[in-house]
Design a protein around this motif. Structure first.
Motif, PDB file in Angstrom:
ATOM      1  N   GLU A 156     -21.311  18.383  -6.054  1.00 42.68           N
ATOM      2  CA  GLU A 156     -20.887  17.389  -4.985  1.00 42.68           C
ATOM      3  C   GLU A 156     -20.071  16.455  -5.037  1.00 42.68           C
ATOM      4  O   GLU A 156     -19.922  15.614  -6.160  1.00 42.68           O
ATOM      5  N   ILE A 157     -19.051  16.605  -4.313  1.00 39.28           N
ATOM      6  CA  ILE A 157     -17.778  15.899  -4.335  1.00 39.28           C
ATOM      7  C   ILE A 157     -17.880  14.585  -3.662  1.00 39.28           C
ATOM      8  O   ILE A 157     -18.093  14.448  -2.637  1.00 39.28           O
ATOM      9  N   VAL A 158     -17.779  13.425  -4.777  1.00 40.74           N
ATOM     10  CA  VAL A 158     -17.853  12.119  -4.042  1.00 40.74           C
ATOM     11  C   VAL A 158     -16.502  11.658  -4.110  1.00 40.74           C
ATOM     12  O   VAL A 158     -15.474  11.432  -5.019  1.00 40.74           O
ATOM     13  N   ARG A 159     -16.181  10.882  -2.912  1.00 39.08           N
ATOM     14  CA  ARG A 159     -14.994  10.122  -2.782  1.00 39.08           C
ATOM     15  C   ARG A 159     -15.076   8.778  -2.655  1.00 39.08           C
ATOM     16  O   ARG A 159     -15.430   8.092  -1.847  1.00 39.08           O
ATOM     17  N   ALA A 174     -24.031  18.767 -15.056  1.00 38.13           N
ATOM     18  CA  ALA A 174     -23.387  17.616 -14.114  1.00 38.13           C
ATOM     19  C   ALA A 174     -23.961  17.878 -12.485  1.00 38.13           C
ATOM     20  O   ALA A 174     -23.866  19.315 -12.083  1.00 38.13           O
ATOM     21  N   THR A 175     -23.985  17.062 -11.685  1.00 34.28           N
ATOM     22  CA  THR A 175     -24.445  17.430 -10.181  1.00 34.28           C
ATOM     23  C   THR A 175     -23.393  16.797  -9.413  1.00 34.28           C
ATOM     24  O   THR A 175     -23.002  17.249  -8.152  1.00 34.28           O
ATOM     25  N   ARG A 176     -22.574  15.600  -9.947  1.00 34.03           N
ATOM     26  CA  ARG A 176     -21.617  14.984  -8.952  1.00 34.03           C
ATOM     27  C   ARG A 176     -20.117  14.948  -9.654  1.00 34.03           C
ATOM     28  O   ARG A 176     -20.115  14.992 -10.921  1.00 34.03           O
ATOM     29  N   TYR A 177     -19.213  15.066  -8.812  1.00 36.74           N
ATOM     30  CA  TYR A 177     -17.772  14.883  -9.246  1.00 36.74           C
ATOM     31  C   TYR A 177     -16.957  13.729  -8.339  1.00 36.74           C
ATOM     32  O   TYR A 177     -17.112  13.960  -7.267  1.00 36.74           O
ATOM     33  N   PHE A 178     -16.749  12.701  -9.192  1.00 39.30           N
ATOM     34  CA  PHE A 178     -16.003  11.749  -8.625  1.00 39.30           C
ATOM     35  C   PHE A 178     -14.426  12.070  -8.506  1.00 39.30           C
ATOM     36  O   PHE A 178     -13.703  11.815  -9.349  1.00 39.30           O
ATOM     37  N   ALA A 179     -14.066  12.011  -7.325  1.00 37.66           N
ATOM     38  CA  ALA A 179     -12.767  12.565  -7.244  1.00 37.66           C
ATOM     39  C   ALA A 179     -11.648  11.372  -7.316  1.00 37.66           C
ATOM     40  O   ALA A 179     -12.011  10.155  -7.078  1.00 37.66           O
ATOM     41  N   HIS A 180     -10.722  11.850  -8.061  1.00 36.22           N
ATOM     42  CA  HIS A 180      -9.586  10.695  -8.426  1.00 36.22           C
ATOM     43  C   HIS A 180      -8.976  10.422  -6.785  1.00 36.22           C
ATOM     44  O   HIS A 180      -8.931  11.576  -6.036  1.00 36.22           O
ATOM     45  N   ARG A 181      -8.466   9.431  -6.580  1.00 38.85           N
ATOM     46  CA  ARG A 181      -7.862   9.167  -5.004  1.00 38.85           C
ATOM     47  C   ARG A 181      -6.814  10.113  -4.788  1.00 38.85           C
ATOM     48  O   ARG A 181      -6.271  10.377  -3.693  1.00 38.85           O
ATOM     49  N   ASP A 186     -22.784  12.930 -14.588  1.00 33.95           N
ATOM     50  CA  ASP A 186     -21.452  12.832 -13.557  1.00 33.95           C
ATOM     51  C   ASP A 186     -20.145  13.256 -14.282  1.00 33.95           C
ATOM     52  O   ASP A 186     -19.839  12.708 -15.501  1.00 33.95           O
ATOM     53  N   LEU A 187     -19.262  13.789 -13.368  1.00 33.22           N
ATOM     54  CA  LEU A 187     -17.985  14.114 -13.978  1.00 33.22           C
ATOM     55  C   LEU A 187     -16.844  13.252 -13.343  1.00 33.22           C
ATOM     56  O   LEU A 187     -17.000  13.287 -11.807  1.00 33.22           O
ATOM     57  N   VAL A 188     -15.951  12.778 -13.816  1.00 29.98           N
ATOM     58  CA  VAL A 188     -14.654  12.068 -13.233  1.00 29.98           C
ATOM     59  C   VAL A 188     -13.669  12.900 -13.392  1.00 29.98           C
ATOM     60  O   VAL A 188     -13.282  13.591 -14.116  1.00 29.98           O
ATOM     61  N   GLY A 189     -12.843  12.938 -12.053  1.00 28.71           N
ATOM     62  CA  GLY A 189     -11.906  13.642 -11.829  1.00 28.71           C
ATOM     63  C   GLY A 189     -10.462  13.107 -12.069  1.00 28.71           C
ATOM     64  O   GLY A 189     -10.579  11.748 -12.513  1.00 28.71           O
ATOM     65  N   THR A 190      -9.581  13.833 -12.156  1.00 26.05           N
ATOM     66  CA  THR A 190      -8.156  13.323 -12.638  1.00 26.05           C
ATOM     67  C   THR A 190      -7.174  13.963 -11.820  1.00 26.05           C
ATOM     68  O   THR A 190      -7.317  15.236 -11.313  1.00 26.05           O
ATOM     69  N   SER A 191      -6.059  13.550 -11.779  1.00 30.93           N
ATOM     70  CA  SER A 191      -4.826  13.927 -10.945  1.00 30.93           C
ATOM     71  C   SER A 191      -4.064  14.712 -11.640  1.00 30.93           C
ATOM     72  O   SER A 191      -2.799  14.813 -11.240  1.00 30.93           O
ATOM     73  N   LEU A 192      -4.113  15.196 -12.987  1.00 30.67           N
ATOM     74  CA  LEU A 192      -3.306  15.763 -13.889  1.00 30.67           C
ATOM     75  C   LEU A 192      -2.721  16.921 -13.226  1.00 30.67           C
ATOM     76  O   LEU A 192      -1.574  17.539 -13.379  1.00 30.67           O
ATOM     77  N   PRO A 217       0.957  -1.135   0.002  1.00 34.35           N
ATOM     78  CA  PRO A 217      -0.028   0.145  -0.007  1.00 34.35           C
ATOM     79  C   PRO A 217       0.960   1.391  -0.174  1.00 34.35           C
ATOM     80  O   PRO A 217       1.794   1.196   0.582  1.00 34.35           O
ATOM     81  N   PRO A 218       0.378   2.269  -0.820  1.00 32.96           N
ATOM     82  CA  PRO A 218       0.982   3.514  -0.483  1.00 32.96           C
ATOM     83  C   PRO A 218       0.727   4.065   0.558  1.00 32.96           C
ATOM     84  O   PRO A 218      -0.180   3.804   1.532  1.00 32.96           O
ATOM     85  N   VAL A 219       1.103   5.284   0.915  1.00 39.08           N
ATOM     86  CA  VAL A 219       0.869   6.083   2.079  1.00 39.08           C
ATOM     87  C   VAL A 219      -0.445   7.014   2.270  1.00 39.08           C
ATOM     88  O   VAL A 219      -0.932   7.221   3.254  1.00 39.08           O
ATOM     89  N   ASP A 220      -0.899   7.420   0.883  1.00 30.78           N
ATOM     90  CA  ASP A 220      -1.961   8.266   0.867  1.00 30.78           C
ATOM     91  C   ASP A 220      -3.268   7.431   1.540  1.00 30.78           C
ATOM     92  O   ASP A 220      -3.609   6.463   0.999  1.00 30.78           O
ATOM     93  N   PRO A 221      -4.242   8.116   2.531  1.00 30.21           N
ATOM     94  CA  PRO A 221      -5.217   7.424   3.038  1.00 30.21           C
ATOM     95  C   PRO A 221      -6.363   7.094   1.612  1.00 30.21           C
ATOM     96  O   PRO A 221      -6.727   5.841   2.043  1.00 30.21           O
ATOM     97  N   MET A 222      -6.655   7.704   1.193  1.00 30.13           N
ATOM     98  CA  MET A 222      -7.665   7.413  -0.041  1.00 30.13           C
ATOM     99  C   MET A 222      -7.092   5.960  -0.572  1.00 30.13           C
ATOM    100  O   MET A 222      -8.067   5.225  -0.800  1.00 30.13           O
ATOM    101  N   SER A 223      -5.949   6.293  -1.256  1.00 29.82           N
ATOM    102  CA  SER A 223      -5.555   4.684  -1.944  1.00 29.82           C
ATOM    103  C   SER A 223      -5.804   3.431  -0.769  1.00 29.82           C
ATOM    104  O   SER A 223      -6.259   2.609  -1.275  1.00 29.82           O
TER     105      SER A 223
END
Length: 351
Positions: free
Chosen positions: A262-265, A238-245, A208-214, A38-44
């Motif tokens: 609405e930000i969705v994790r 769009a109403t929701r944004y699915f955040a990249h981890r 829905d909109l998909v986020g990116t880590s660019l 596992p990496p260190v970031d909590p979302m991952s």
């Protein structure tokens, strides 16, 4: 024995998909041990734990290995895995660019090696392998620092493991549009396991909109990205944004304030979230893995996937010279998606 090494939720999902395909499409292949680094970031880490629960339910053996817990952790990890590395008949990996995985590969003599998708990085991996180049992530500028020089013998030796020989087969299990390097077998990932276990999803009226880590990887300017997201959200309701981890909390707060989305994790890879539903009838994305994987995972549904190109003016000075070409290639090779021009989100044409 099949021994897999994964460092992200998507890699673990694709090991599940590979094992399901190997099992004949009725069940997940037995005798698979997955070592999670596992990496260190909590979302991952959170997504990895949830995906690992699904893998355990399918009969996989999951070994959670804290390999980044201090200076001595890598050596302890190598010692603890020595027995598995010696006895494995097949090694399955999710990230051939990972220095950690490359180090592990120098210690194995398995007769079979399988690389499963780590998103769009698979496209760059197979291209570099075919050209005989050293393995470098596409968003890196390619500078060779002291760390890279010290690890170059490890990288070179690991790279040789990806070359098929009389003693070793090499396979790439992928949903991405790639050309097979000489001697390498390509096996299609159709997300059959995902479709057999989840859905079909309930569809919502909006998008829905998909986020990116660019932004986080230094490729795209933050302000330009926020403006592009706002334009897409307005145009397509769009109403929701699915955040990249890997998206930063600070950027997500700014995005929420600027757009009202609405930000969705997500607690699982997006392919599983979308298949489980509910999901918008239109899913908007920038060039990323999901423009290739979501149409497969959502086969048989009425969901449209649309991709918005990256305008060259959005790129930062820190972006690799290869960035624009790579991102354009991700979009142009995507199947069953609609293509949106930058800033002209109403100009929808079939890809």
């Amino acid at each position: 024995m099949n021994l897999a090494f994964v460092e992200s939720p998507v890699q673990l999902l694709n090991v599940l998909e590979w094992a399901y395909a190997e099992g004949g499409g009725d069940h997940v292949l037995g005798d698979v041990t997955v070592v999670v680094l596992p990496p260190v970031d909590p979302m991952s880490r959170g997504q990895l734990r949830r995906t690992a629960e699904l893998a355990r339910d399918e009969g996989m053996h999951i070994r959670w290995q804290e390999a980044r817990g201090g200076a001595s952790a890598p050596l302890k990890t190598l010692r603890s895995l020595a027995g598995l590395l010696r006895t494995a008949d097949r090694i399955v990996i999710g990230d051939p660019f990972s220095r950690y995985v490359q180090l592990l590969l120098t210690l194995v003599s398995a007769r079979h090696l399988t690389v499963v998708d780590d998103g769009t990085a698979t496209m760059e991996f197979t291209a570099q392998l075919a050209r005989g180049e050293r393995l470098v992530r596409w968003h890196r500028k390619g500078r060779t620092g002291p760390r890279e020089l010290a690890l170059s013998p490890v990288t070179a030796r690991a790279r040789s493991r990806f070359t098929p020989s009389a003693a070793r087969t090499v396979e790439v299990f992928t949903a991405m549009p790639v050309e097979a390097p000489p001697g390498v077998a390509i096996a299609p990932n159709t997300f059959a396991w995902t479709r057999s276990r989840f859905g079909p999803p309930r569809l919502t009226k909006g998008a829905d909109l998909v986020g990116t880590s660019l932004v986080e990887t230094g490729v795209v300017d933050r302000d330009r990205y926020l403006e592009a997201v706002a334009a897409l959200a307005r145009t397509h309701h769009a109403t929701r944004y699915f955040a990249h981890r890997r998206e930063s909390t600070d950027k997500l707060h700014a995005l929420e304030a600027a757009t009202g989305l609405e930000i969705v994790r997500p607690d699982l890879p997006l392919e599983l979230i979308a298949r489980r539903g509910p999901i918008g009838r239109t899913v908007l994305s920038f060039p990323s893995t999901v423009v290739h994987t979501l149409p497969l995972a959502l086969t048989g549904t009425e969901v449209r996937v649309a991709v918005c190109d990256i305008d060259p003016r959005w790129l930062r000075d820190t972006a690799s010279p290869r960035a624009q070409g790579f991102l354009t290639g991700v979009t142009e090779t995507a199947r069953d998606v609609q293509r949106l021009a930058p800033w002209r989100a109403t100009a929808v044409t079939e890809a």
